[in-house]
Design a protein around this motif. Sequence first.
Motif, mmCIF file in Angstrom:
data_model
loop_
_atom_site.group_PDB
_atom_site.id
_atom_site.type_symbol
_atom_site.label_atom_id
_atom_site.label_comp_id
_atom_site.label_asym_id
_atom_site.label_seq_id
_atom_site.Cartn_x
_atom_site.Cartn_y
_atom_site.Cartn_z
ATOM 1 N N UNK A 58 -2.795 -35.004 -2.396
ATOM 2 C CA UNK A 58 -3.764 -35.364 -1.352
ATOM 3 C C UNK A 58 -4.617 -34.145 -0.998
ATOM 4 N N UNK A 59 -5.915 -34.380 -0.781
ATOM 5 C CA UNK A 59 -6.806 -33.309 -0.361
ATOM 6 C C UNK A 59 -7.693 -32.762 -1.447
ATOM 7 N N UNK A 60 -7.605 -33.328 -2.663
ATOM 8 C CA UNK A 60 -8.303 -32.720 -3.800
ATOM 9 C C UNK A 60 -9.817 -32.881 -3.768
ATOM 10 N N UNK A 61 -10.352 -33.788 -2.933
ATOM 11 C CA UNK A 61 -11.813 -33.874 -2.830
ATOM 12 C C UNK A 61 -12.305 -33.469 -1.438
ATOM 13 N N UNK A 62 -11.431 -32.851 -0.670
ATOM 14 C CA UNK A 62 -11.835 -32.299 0.611
ATOM 15 C C UNK A 62 -12.168 -33.345 1.656
ATOM 16 N N UNK A 63 -12.965 -32.931 2.634
ATOM 17 C CA UNK A 63 -13.380 -33.783 3.743
ATOM 18 C C UNK A 63 -14.890 -33.656 3.893
ATOM 19 N N UNK A 64 -15.559 -34.751 4.251
ATOM 20 C CA UNK A 64 -17.011 -34.724 4.431
ATOM 21 C C UNK A 64 -17.398 -35.387 5.751
ATOM 22 N N UNK A 65 -18.690 -35.481 6.000
ATOM 23 C CA UNK A 65 -19.170 -36.059 7.254
ATOM 24 C C UNK A 65 -19.390 -37.566 7.178
ATOM 25 N N UNK A 66 -19.236 -38.138 5.991
ATOM 26 C CA UNK A 66 -19.612 -39.539 5.792
ATOM 27 C C UNK A 66 -18.431 -40.512 5.788
ATOM 28 N N UNK A 67 -17.292 -40.107 5.248
ATOM 29 C CA UNK A 67 -16.179 -41.039 5.026
ATOM 30 C C UNK A 67 -15.272 -41.162 6.237
ATOM 31 N N UNK A 68 -15.872 -41.465 7.383
ATOM 32 C CA UNK A 68 -15.097 -41.619 8.620
ATOM 33 C C UNK A 68 -15.264 -43.044 9.126
ATOM 34 N N UNK A 69 -14.228 -43.561 9.767
ATOM 35 C CA UNK A 69 -14.246 -44.919 10.289
ATOM 36 C C UNK A 69 -14.335 -44.952 11.809
ATOM 37 N N UNK A 70 -14.343 -43.779 12.438
ATOM 38 C CA UNK A 70 -14.490 -43.680 13.894
ATOM 39 C C UNK A 70 -14.889 -42.245 14.200
ATOM 40 N N UNK A 71 -14.925 -41.886 15.468
ATOM 41 C CA UNK A 71 -15.394 -40.565 15.862
ATOM 42 C C UNK A 71 -14.426 -39.446 15.500
ATOM 43 N N UNK A 72 -13.191 -39.778 15.171
ATOM 44 C CA UNK A 72 -12.219 -38.748 14.812
ATOM 45 C C UNK A 72 -10.896 -39.363 14.427
ATOM 46 N N UNK A 73 -9.944 -38.545 13.954
ATOM 47 C CA UNK A 73 -8.635 -39.058 13.544
ATOM 48 C C UNK A 73 -7.904 -39.770 14.673
ATOM 49 N N UNK A 74 -7.191 -40.830 14.313
ATOM 50 C CA UNK A 74 -6.431 -41.611 15.284
ATOM 51 C C UNK A 74 -4.926 -41.536 15.037
ATOM 52 N N UNK A 75 -4.508 -40.939 13.915
ATOM 53 C CA UNK A 75 -3.088 -40.877 13.590
ATOM 54 C C UNK A 75 -2.387 -39.847 14.463
ATOM 55 N N UNK A 76 -1.056 -39.974 14.578
ATOM 56 C CA UNK A 76 -0.260 -38.991 15.306
ATOM 57 C C UNK A 76 0.219 -37.868 14.387
ATOM 58 N N UNK A 77 0.306 -38.153 13.096
ATOM 59 C CA UNK A 77 0.757 -37.157 12.131
ATOM 60 C C UNK A 77 0.468 -37.634 10.719
ATOM 61 N N UNK A 78 0.547 -36.711 9.740
ATOM 62 C CA UNK A 78 0.170 -37.013 8.364
ATOM 63 C C UNK A 78 1.168 -36.345 7.434
ATOM 64 N N UNK A 79 1.805 -37.137 6.563
ATOM 65 C CA UNK A 79 2.884 -36.633 5.713
ATOM 66 C C UNK A 79 2.511 -36.823 4.244
#
Length: 351
Positions: A58-79
């Motif tokens: 996970x993470x091999x294509x990084x993060x961008x400004x376009x692929x978001x579904x809301x104003x920010x992350x909603x999860x409590x944690x990421x494994x």
Amino acid sequence: MKGNLIFEDGTIFEGEVFGYSSETVGEVVFNTGMTGYQEILTDPSYYGQIVVMTYPLIGNYGVNDDDVESLGPKVKGFVVREIYENFSNWRGIETLNDYLIKNKIVGLKDVDTRALTKFLRDKGTMAGKIIIDRKKNDADNEDIKKFNNSRAVDKVTTGYTYTLKPLLPKVAVLDFGIKKNILDSLIKRNIELTIYPANTSPEKILENNPDGIFLSNGPGDPAELTEIIENIKKLIGKKPIFGICLGHQLISLALGGKTTRLKYGHRGTNHPVKDLLKDRVYITSQNHGYVVQEDSLNKEELQITHINLNDGSIEGIRHKNLPLFSVQFHPEASPGPQDTAYLFEEFLKML
């Protein structure tokens, strides 16, 4: 730093902390998608959950400004099993690690996610806690026991009414935690959208005389949203209605059906669903922990239109007499990549 994902029954999954260094409690679920981690992180339907990715890198294509579904992350944690820092993608602007730090989301890497997924499949979805650089204690068990993700829709719905693109026809959107891509899918079909908070009264919605009503996705147990269910009852038959995911469940409850919790939910981008009306199978994107009980539906009023080929559960319904239909999966997502987008066209025709 060392980090552990712990459960009340004493089970511990060891790993290393990445992202924001903070302990957290949440409902632990897994997602089988090979890509789409940024959409998953920002999908409001994951509010209150610690998400485990079954795909190992996970993470091999990084993060961008376009692929978001809301104003920010909603999860409590990421494994994850492995986090990749040296991302390579022309749209990428930062690493997943930096993104989680910026948004104060704790991550856990180097976890045996295959064993963890098998554990969740066997035991079912349950609450867990990520702890950092220490051993489990009795207070942790109390935190896990006390975790409650009820009324999650109240945490993710819009705080105000707003309108997107003044075009025709007009659709009223009830926001239970809506994904940005759903709004985009409606807008690109030249539909004017007015987005309302989840608990908006039916009178308020109908006073603007929309051509149709859309009920969005969202987190949590649909059966506890009794006020919203009563509101939907008053909207049925007044205007054409289309519901996705939680919206599908709420429509079913408003029509007298019942919902039940799945053992470990449907989360991923590779779930086969059959459209019974078209006699075709589609690969769908899904994210839900509850399902409509088939034997609770009034078959004189409702027609089952879609079924899940993995477990036979209901994936779509249509009213036989009223302009109303809904699906459990996400036609705005891209597993097919756009195979089920025809549902938006059907809603447009209905309008």
